[in-house]
Write a protein that holds these residues in place. Structure first.
Motif, short mmCIF file in Angstrom:
data_model
loop_
_atom_site.label_atom_id
_atom_site.label_comp_id
_atom_site.label_asym_id
_atom_site.label_seq_id
_atom_site.Cartn_x
_atom_site.Cartn_y
_atom_site.Cartn_z
N ILE A 1 0.85 -1.19 0.00
CA ILE A 1 0.00 0.00 0.00
C ILE A 1 0.89 1.24 0.00
CG2 ILE A 1 -1.80 1.25 1.26
CD1 ILE A 1 -2.62 -1.51 2.44
N VAL A 2 0.57 2.18 -0.88
CA VAL A 2 1.35 3.42 -1.00
C VAL A 2 0.41 4.62 -1.10
CG1 VAL A 2 3.33 2.28 -2.09
CG2 VAL A 2 1.52 3.25 -3.53
N GLY A 3 0.96 5.80 -0.78
CA GLY A 3 0.15 7.00 -0.82
C GLY A 3 0.87 8.16 -1.50
N VAL A 4 0.08 9.12 -1.95
CA VAL A 4 0.57 10.38 -2.51
C VAL A 4 -0.31 11.49 -1.94
CG1 VAL A 4 1.52 9.38 -4.62
CG2 VAL A 4 -0.85 10.13 -4.60
N PHE A 5 0.28 12.68 -1.80
CA PHE A 5 -0.46 13.79 -1.21
C PHE A 5 -0.25 15.06 -2.04
CE2 PHE A 5 -0.74 17.55 1.49
CZ PHE A 5 -2.01 17.39 2.02
N ILE A 6 -1.34 15.76 -2.30
CA ILE A 6 -1.29 17.04 -3.00
C ILE A 6 -2.01 18.09 -2.15
CG2 ILE A 6 -2.11 18.38 -4.99
CD1 ILE A 6 -1.85 15.91 -6.70
N ARG A 7 -1.36 19.25 -2.02
CA ARG A 7 -2.01 20.42 -1.44
C ARG A 7 -2.19 21.41 -2.59
NH1 ARG A 7 -0.89 25.42 -0.28
NH2 ARG A 7 -1.70 26.49 1.54
N LEU A 8 -3.45 21.73 -2.88
CA LEU A 8 -3.75 22.67 -3.95
C LEU A 8 -3.79 24.09 -3.39
CD1 LEU A 8 -6.69 20.86 -5.80
CD2 LEU A 8 -4.32 21.06 -6.55
N GLU A 9 -3.14 25.01 -4.09
CA GLU A 9 -3.20 26.41 -3.68
C GLU A 9 -4.56 27.02 -4.03
OE1 GLU A 9 0.26 28.24 -5.41
OE2 GLU A 9 1.59 27.29 -3.94
N LYS A 10 -5.17 26.54 -5.10
CA LYS A 10 -6.51 27.00 -5.50
C LYS A 10 -7.43 25.78 -5.45
CE LYS A 10 -9.00 29.58 -9.03
NZ LYS A 10 -10.10 28.72 -9.37
N PRO A 11 -8.41 25.76 -4.53
CA PRO A 11 -9.28 24.59 -4.38
C PRO A 11 -10.00 24.21 -5.67
CG PRO A 11 -9.53 26.05 -2.51
CD PRO A 11 -8.69 26.79 -3.54
N LEU A 12 -10.28 22.91 -5.79
CA LEU A 12 -10.91 22.32 -6.97
C LEU A 12 -12.31 21.84 -6.64
CD1 LEU A 12 -10.71 20.90 -9.84
CD2 LEU A 12 -9.79 18.94 -8.60
N ASP A 13 -13.28 22.14 -7.52
CA ASP A 13 -14.62 21.59 -7.36
C ASP A 13 -14.52 20.08 -7.58
OD1 ASP A 13 -17.32 21.18 -7.14
OD2 ASP A 13 -17.79 21.90 -9.15
N TYR A 14 -14.95 19.30 -6.59
CA TYR A 14 -14.69 17.85 -6.59
C TYR A 14 -15.95 17.01 -6.43
CZ TYR A 14 -11.89 13.68 -5.55
OH TYR A 14 -11.31 12.43 -5.58
N ASP A 15 -17.11 17.62 -6.34
CA ASP A 15 -18.35 16.89 -6.08
C ASP A 15 -18.30 16.20 -4.71
OD1 ASP A 15 -19.40 17.57 -8.61
OD2 ASP A 15 -18.41 15.84 -9.52
N SER A 16 -17.77 16.91 -3.71
CA SER A 16 -17.67 16.35 -2.37
C SER A 16 -19.04 16.24 -1.72
CB SER A 16 -16.78 17.24 -1.50
OG SER A 16 -15.47 17.24 -1.98
N VAL A 17 -19.10 15.44 -0.65
CA VAL A 17 -20.37 15.24 0.04
C VAL A 17 -20.96 16.54 0.56
CG1 VAL A 17 -19.93 12.83 0.64
CG2 VAL A 17 -19.20 14.62 2.19
N ASP A 18 -20.10 17.50 0.94
CA ASP A 18 -20.60 18.79 1.44
C ASP A 18 -20.60 19.88 0.37
OD1 ASP A 18 -17.90 19.33 1.21
OD2 ASP A 18 -17.64 19.93 3.31
#
Length: 154
Positions: free
Chosen positions: A75-92
């Motif tokens: 199992i591996v992971g990657v992480f991104i911090r966006l300076e300008k948020p992205l519309d993602y169709d999140s639950v909220d």
């Protein structure tokens, strides 16, 4: 299981702007390819396949896209911090700026769920999230994500 075992320092990036979820998945695929030697296209396909089951935006500006892949031995992971948020169709319905991608072997079973729970707990920790949003240095972001925390129930 510890995040330090899942996330290498080179698998953390700060990105100015990404214009679509598809482009975000391509970025995550490129990161997993360069950090762990996987094929980017296979990673992207896995993320899109999982996302078709339902959005992985968990709210509060956080997304946890994940996939199970054939060509993976751990199992591996990657992480991104966006300076300008992205519309993602999140639950909220809020845009996301903190994205932790998780990739697991197809047959990882409960270990994949344990890793996802660990990432989810970490990203629900308000002090961690505040520190992540306050920093733009990938090395510092990696340190924040991987510092030891007392285990908590899922």
């Amino acid at each position: 299981m510890e995040l330090a075992k899942l996330l290498t320092p080179g698998a953390v990036r700060v990105v100015g702007q990404i214009t679509s979820k598809k482009r975000l998945f391509q970025e995550l695929g490129e990161m997993v390819a360069s950090s762990y030697g996987l094929t980017a296209a296979i990673a992207v396909d896995g993320l899109q396949e999982r996302e078709s089951l339902g959005p992985t935006g968990v709210g509060h500006g956080i997304a946890l896209p994940h996939a199970r892949l054939e060509d993976l031995d751990r199992i591996v992971g990657v992480f991104i911090r966006l300076e300008k948020p992205l519309d993602y169709d999140s639950v909220d319905r809020q845009p996301v700026d903190l994205i932790f991608g998780l990739f697991a072997p197809k047959d990882s079973g409960v270990d994949h769920l344990k890793a996802l729970a660990l990432v989810s707990r970490t990203m629900r920790d308000q002090s961690v999230v505040t520190k992540l949003r306050a920093n733009t240095d990938p090395a510092k972001l990696h340190a924040i994500l991987t510092e030891s925390r007392a285990p908590q129930a899922a």
